[in-house]
Design a protein around this motif. Structure first.
Motif, PDB file in Angstrom:
ATOM      1  N   LEU A  92      -5.236  -6.983   0.703  1.00 27.36           N
ATOM      2  CA  LEU A  92      -6.538  -6.324   0.780  1.00 27.36           C
ATOM      3  C   LEU A  92      -6.455  -4.869   0.321  1.00 27.36           C
ATOM      4  CD1 LEU A  92      -7.801  -7.830   4.139  1.00 27.36           C
ATOM      5  CD2 LEU A  92      -8.989  -8.014   1.945  1.00 27.36           C
ATOM      6  N   ASP A  95      -6.422  -4.330  -3.232  1.00 31.89           N
ATOM      7  CA  ASP A  95      -7.742  -4.566  -3.837  1.00 31.89           C
ATOM      8  C   ASP A  95      -8.730  -3.451  -3.518  1.00 31.89           C
ATOM      9  OD1 ASP A  95      -9.366  -6.519  -5.366  1.00 31.89           O
ATOM     10  OD2 ASP A  95     -10.556  -6.594  -3.512  1.00 31.89           O
ATOM     11  N   TRP A  97      -9.403  -2.218  -0.360  1.00 33.89           N
ATOM     12  CA  TRP A  97      -9.988  -2.354   0.977  1.00 33.89           C
ATOM     13  C   TRP A  97      -9.500  -1.248   1.895  1.00 33.89           C
ATOM     14  CZ3 TRP A  97      -6.992  -3.799   5.400  1.00 33.89           C
ATOM     15  CH2 TRP A  97      -7.708  -4.241   6.517  1.00 33.89           C
ATOM     16  N   LEU A 122     -10.749 -12.818  -1.884  1.00 35.69           N
ATOM     17  CA  LEU A 122      -9.613 -12.572  -2.778  1.00 35.69           C
ATOM     18  C   LEU A 122      -9.084 -13.861  -3.387  1.00 35.69           C
ATOM     19  CD1 LEU A 122      -7.422  -9.936  -0.870  1.00 35.69           C
ATOM     20  CD2 LEU A 122      -9.047  -9.527  -2.714  1.00 35.69           C
TER      21      LEU A 122
END
Length: 472
Positions: A92, A95, A97, A122
């Motif tokens: 995460l 990405d 997050w 994802l």
């Protein structure tokens, strides 16, 4: 295909093509199938992703974490720092997050919105929704056949009739859809299927308020899911409440108060005891639900104890907070070695026995303890605990880390099982108090409402909603 000892006819052999049954060794080219897109199933997907292992995640619901959504109104005891799997966190963050406040106690809805839903996104089309598994077997093999069995791929049949093949299965389907019965002795009460029975953790102060306010509610069960519901009901005006337990006292539910090893559990019990002692909640002990009957005046619930003594209560609504049990029926054609008492693997049973352990004292365990005689099949998460209410989500995360390492052939990592939790578990009464204050400040809730208990269960893991929980 013939069931005779002598096998199939020549015509049948010719029609059994390589496309239908991969040659020995080909099963390894198939994906790992993960069943259930809850916290532990999604954590398994994260570890498989990091290991570069192809997978398919099958979720029966119409969204990721569909079971968690059923108790989305409930706030858990454990803060975010214990609720996020390490591999999931890494994926995460890569990405973009941002992790939630590590000391915040999330609700089930916040677990989904701030963690589980972004994690599922994802994985894209590797997560298949509305894919309810109805049966698992080996392609071309029933449970009896042995020769060549380990080389045959798993066959997963779905409710829509379609089938999927897999090299291995990680079953994280949980137990939320298979609650224990209301009746005592493990059997349904007479008439149980003929009356409406609500299962654990209804949204008493929210979406379900109109169903309960002003109506006499009976809560059956001595766990902390029952306590959570009772405390919520106590906030509704003009709402009679009866609490029925099989034991002779409610001391187990009350816990140790200020001296409880899990302080938030103690705080829950202290609040509940005060309501019972004040008469706000009527407590019935030695209550063994035997019969339920719908009448013009409500539902009559009759208890018959082992000595044959009866007592009864007439109510408007029944909440069954009697826990959950695993449903192994989908794997009935696999070779499972289940403990006859708990329904876990035999190796797991002494590690999780609720007569010996609380959720905080279960030792770390992994692929070895979760293995069945059917190579490549692992039940993980709360399902792996059978009927033991000692599960924590953090334990499930370590399970899938170990299992995925084993599937990758990294047995050193698979057997290096560790679990780091605070000495007192994952619960803190100070966190609960701080959470109440922060919720009030953030939403402008009046001071009067702040005295109302937040609905709480312990997660560290799955939650008592899933486990029937010692900790929830």
């Amino acid at each position: 295909m013939s069931d005779s000892c002598c096998g199939t006819t020549a015509i049948e052999i010719e029609s059994f093509t390589t496309a239908q049954h991969p040659a020995p060794g080909q099963a390894g080219a198939l994906p790992v199938v993960v069943i259930g897109a809850g916290p532990v199933g999604l954590a398994a997907a994260a570890h498989l992703t990091e290991r570069g292992i192809d997978f398919l995640l099958l979720e029966a619901g119409d969204r990721a974490a569909a079971s968690v959504a059923q108790w989305g109104h409930v706030r858990v005891f454990s803060p975010w720092k214990y609720d996020i799997d390490a591999a999931a966190r890494r994926l995460l963050q890569a990405d973009g997050w941002s992790a939630p406040d590590p000391d915040w106690l999330p609700t089930g809805a916040e677990l989904i919105d701030d963690y589980l839903a972004p994690l599922a996104e994802l994985f894209g089309d590797k997560v298949r929704l509305g894919a309810k598994v109805t049966a698992i077997s080996r392609l071309g093999y029933d449970r009896v056949r042995t020769a060549g069995r380990e080389q045959a791929p798993f066959l997963i049949r779905l409710a829509d009739g379609s089938e999927v093949q897999a090299r291995a299965i990680v079953d994280a389907s949980g137990t939320y859809t298979s609650p224990n019965v209301l009746g005592a002795s493990g059997l349904p009460a007479h008439g149980e299927g003929e009356v409406v029975v609500d299962h654990a953790l209804p949204d008493v102060l929210g979406a379900d308020r109109d169903r309960y306010q002003g109506r006499h509610a009976l809560v059956v069960g001595a766990g902390h899911s029952a306590a959570t519901t009772l405390l919520a009901l106590a906030e509704l005006p003009d709402t009679p409440i009866t609490w029925a337990i099989r034991g002779g006292s409610a001391s187990r539910t009350y816990g140790g108060g200020d001296a409880d090893a899990l302080p938030a559990r103690g705080a829950l019990g202290t609040r509940l005891r005060a309501h019972v002692e004040s008469g706000r909640i009527r407590l019935l002990t030695g209550f063994f639900t035997h019969r339920v009957t719908a009448t013009a005046e409500g539902v009559e619930v009759v208890s018959r104890d082992p000595a044959g003594h009866e007592q009864s209560v007439r109510v408007d609504r029944i909440v069954s907070a009697t826990g959950y049990r695993p449903d192994h029926s989908i794997a009935s054609e696999l070779r499972l070695d289940l403990d006859p008492v708990l329904g876990s693997t035999r190796q797991m049973a002494p590690l999780i026995d609720p007569n010996q352990h609380s959720c905080g004292t279960v030792p770390p365990h992994g692929a070895d303890e979760l293995a069945h005689p059917e190579p490549g099949y692992y039940a993980v998460g709360v399902k792996s605990y059978g009927r033991a209410p000692t599960f924590l989500m953090a334990t499930g995360y370590e399970q899938v880390r170990s299992v995925v390492a084993a599937l990758a052939g990294d047995w050193q990592a698979a057997r290096d099982v560790r679990l780091e939790l605070p000495e007192t578990g994952v619960c803190s009464s100070n966190l609960v108090e701080a959470q109440e204050q922060r919720v009030g400040l953030a939403t402008g809730i009046s001071g009067g409402l702040l005295s109302a208990p937040l609905p709480l269960v312990t997660v560290g893991g799955a939650t008592s909603a899933e486990s029937g929980g010692c900790c929830g």
